[in-house]
Write a protein that holds these residues in place. Sequence first.
Motif, PDB file in Angstrom:
ATOM      1  N   HIS A 220       0.832  -1.208   0.000  1.00 55.15           N
ATOM      2  CA  HIS A 220       0.000   0.000   0.000  1.00 55.15           C
ATOM      3  C   HIS A 220       0.867   1.259   0.000  1.00 55.15           C
ATOM      4  O   HIS A 220       0.414   2.327   0.426  1.00 55.15           O
ATOM      5  CB  HIS A 220      -0.921  -0.006   1.224  1.00 55.15           C
ATOM      6  CG  HIS A 220      -1.735  -1.257   1.359  1.00 55.15           C
ATOM      7  ND1 HIS A 220      -2.798  -1.545   0.539  1.00 55.15           N
ATOM      8  CD2 HIS A 220      -1.598  -2.316   2.203  1.00 55.15           C
ATOM      9  CE1 HIS A 220      -3.309  -2.716   0.878  1.00 55.15           C
ATOM     10  NE2 HIS A 220      -2.601  -3.208   1.881  1.00 55.15           N
ATOM     11  N   GLY A 221       2.084   1.120  -0.503  1.00 61.43           N
ATOM     12  CA  GLY A 221       3.036   2.216  -0.439  1.00 61.43           C
ATOM     13  C   GLY A 221       3.066   3.085  -1.681  1.00 61.43           C
ATOM     14  O   GLY A 221       2.095   3.176  -2.439  1.00 61.43           O
ATOM     15  N   ARG A 222       4.213   3.703  -1.903  1.00 64.83           N
ATOM     16  CA  ARG A 222       4.399   4.633  -3.016  1.00 64.83           C
ATOM     17  C   ARG A 222       4.403   3.890  -4.348  1.00 64.83           C
ATOM     18  O   ARG A 222       4.852   2.748  -4.435  1.00 64.83           O
ATOM     19  CB  ARG A 222       5.726   5.382  -2.852  1.00 64.83           C
ATOM     20  CG  ARG A 222       5.769   6.327  -1.660  1.00 64.83           C
ATOM     21  CD  ARG A 222       7.181   6.874  -1.457  1.00 64.83           C
ATOM     22  NE  ARG A 222       7.681   7.528  -2.658  1.00 64.83           N
ATOM     23  CZ  ARG A 222       7.458   8.793  -2.984  1.00 64.83           C
ATOM     24  NH1 ARG A 222       6.736   9.562  -2.173  1.00 64.83           N
ATOM     25  NH2 ARG A 222       7.957   9.317  -4.082  1.00 64.83           N
ATOM     26  N   LYS A 223       3.925   4.573  -5.391  1.00 64.54           N
ATOM     27  CA  LYS A 223       3.927   3.973  -6.719  1.00 64.54           C
ATOM     28  C   LYS A 223       5.336   4.017  -7.293  1.00 64.54           C
ATOM     29  O   LYS A 223       6.050   5.013  -7.184  1.00 64.54           O
ATOM     30  CB  LYS A 223       2.966   4.705  -7.653  1.00 64.54           C
ATOM     31  CG  LYS A 223       2.806   4.005  -9.005  1.00 64.54           C
ATOM     32  CD  LYS A 223       1.679   4.598  -9.826  1.00 64.54           C
ATOM     33  CE  LYS A 223       1.512   3.825 -11.135  1.00 64.54           C
ATOM     34  NZ  LYS A 223       0.393   4.353 -11.955  1.00 64.54           N
ATOM     35  N   CYS A 224       5.724   2.912  -7.922  1.00 71.37           N
ATOM     36  CA  CYS A 224       7.063   2.781  -8.493  1.00 71.37           C
ATOM     37  C   CYS A 224       7.027   3.084  -9.992  1.00 71.37           C
ATOM     38  O   CYS A 224       5.977   2.994 -10.637  1.00 71.37           O
ATOM     39  CB  CYS A 224       7.590   1.365  -8.249  1.00 71.37           C
ATOM     40  SG  CYS A 224       9.266   1.081  -8.870  1.00 71.37           S
ATOM     41  N   SER A 225       8.175   3.401 -10.542  1.00 71.31           N
ATOM     42  CA  SER A 225       8.273   3.685 -11.980  1.00 71.31           C
ATOM     43  C   SER A 225       7.930   2.470 -12.830  1.00 71.31           C
ATOM     44  O   SER A 225       7.573   2.604 -14.001  1.00 71.31           O
ATOM     45  CB  SER A 225       9.690   4.153 -12.323  1.00 71.31           C
ATOM     46  OG  SER A 225      10.642   3.155 -11.974  1.00 71.31           O
ATOM     47  N   CYS A 226       8.009   1.267 -12.237  1.00 74.78           N
ATOM     48  CA  CYS A 226       7.704   0.047 -12.991  1.00 74.78           C
ATOM     49  C   CYS A 226       6.202  -0.185 -13.115  1.00 74.78           C
ATOM     50  O   CYS A 226       5.770  -1.076 -13.849  1.00 74.78           O
ATOM     51  CB  CYS A 226       8.366  -1.164 -12.339  1.00 74.78           C
ATOM     52  SG  CYS A 226       7.612  -1.665 -10.772  1.00 74.78           S
ATOM     53  N   GLY A 227       5.403   0.598 -12.377  1.00 76.81           N
ATOM     54  CA  GLY A 227       3.956   0.445 -12.416  1.00 76.81           C
ATOM     55  C   GLY A 227       3.388  -0.242 -11.193  1.00 76.81           C
ATOM     56  O   GLY A 227       2.187  -0.150 -10.924  1.00 76.81           O
ATOM     57  N   LYS A 228       4.245  -0.947 -10.445  1.00 75.81           N
ATOM     58  CA  LYS A 228       3.786  -1.595  -9.217  1.00 75.81           C
ATOM     59  C   LYS A 228       3.779  -0.583  -8.071  1.00 75.81           C
ATOM     60  O   LYS A 228       4.164   0.572  -8.229  1.00 75.81           O
ATOM     61  CB  LYS A 228       4.691  -2.784  -8.878  1.00 75.81           C
ATOM     62  CG  LYS A 228       4.633  -3.917  -9.898  1.00 75.81           C
ATOM     63  CD  LYS A 228       5.345  -5.162  -9.411  1.00 75.81           C
ATOM     64  CE  LYS A 228       6.824  -4.962  -9.251  1.00 75.81           C
ATOM     65  NZ  LYS A 228       7.528  -6.224  -8.903  1.00 75.81           N
ATOM     66  N   VAL A 229       3.351  -1.039  -6.917  1.00 75.08           N
ATOM     67  CA  VAL A 229       3.270  -0.177  -5.737  1.00 75.08           C
ATOM     68  C   VAL A 229       4.148  -0.762  -4.633  1.00 75.08           C
ATOM     69  O   VAL A 229       4.149  -1.975  -4.406  1.00 75.08           O
ATOM     70  CB  VAL A 229       1.810  -0.057  -5.242  1.00 75.08           C
ATOM     71  CG1 VAL A 229       1.748   0.661  -3.900  1.00 75.08           C
ATOM     72  CG2 VAL A 229       0.965   0.679  -6.270  1.00 75.08           C
TER      73      VAL A 229
END
Length: 359
Positions: A220-229
């Motif tokens: 439930h954390g920050r969104k990553c550049s890969c599209g996952k969270v």
Amino acid sequence: MSRTEISKELDIGLPTTMRIVDALVERRFLSDVGVGNSTGGRPPTIVDIDRSSLKVVGIEIGRRTTRAVLTNLLGKAVYGQTTDIRRVDTPEKLLSFTSDFLSAAAVPKTDILGIGIAAPGPLDPKQGRILQPYKFPVALQNVPLADVVSKHFQLRCCLTNNADAAALSEVWSHTADSPDSLIFVLGELGFGMGTVLHGQVWNGHSNVSGELSHIVVNRHGRKCSCGKVGCVDAYSSLSVMEQRVSEKLQEDIPFEEIISRAERGADPEGSVVREALEVLETGILNAAAVVDPQSIVLGGKFWIDIEQYAPGLFSGTVNALSEWAGASVSMTRRGIQAVSLGAATLVLQDVYDHTNAVK
């Protein structure tokens, strides 16, 4: 060792040993280095790895920087160069840079055994292609780069992942009592992990193991550049830390200054860096729980900068990893050249693992 000692050690007949050793001396893999003690009769001639004749090139193509190194047959660097990625961001520029590098090193092509290239993943080592790494020159993607380099220079060329190269370099730098298993945590813009099991680099079924940046530590954390969270990269990458601090302070501050201020207790730098290190520790510990390594080795510009500019934060991270992983934790012995030396070592491994040196 003398030819007689080699014959006994390998349990090969002396005539066969002499023929093989003489061929390796002729091809400059070995050299006669002196005379040993006599046990009666003529003193034996001692042979050793030729440290001065044949060379190997290792090239690290990073997202911001390219490093090239020339090594001898023991993988020891004898010459090196560093340049901006823009100098090599197309296949043609890479060929030009490599030619200039060899000229500057004053080494004839006949003395070069091969060229190893290491780059961020994902990549396809069998086809010698760098696929689509994040923030990587487009012109170098999906090109049979190893084949292009090999055909241009008429030399063998190998391609591998940068973290795997660093891990291989670390294995070669150790002594006989070195750990049988280790993970090499490479910190550059993001984080990769090279894994050594039973003395061999393990890169997974599809050559994509060790993507430490994209281990999920908070669903439930920050969104990553890969599209996952909630990936490690979403908190701990160099660029994310720079971005988070600049957003809070409304000014651009380089990474070195951010961690230096964090070391002194400044905020928001301190809170951003501490959270980044805690998340990174969690990712490394999760990986270590799966691999169960004897040793965790840290390398790359990220760790070098943390150790230099924030020694207190660095030692805290090392202590936490050591305590929770139950493994020794240390900086690489290879310094900033760990990846380029590993790329060169890839060629040496290919040479030593095959018998085509003696016809």
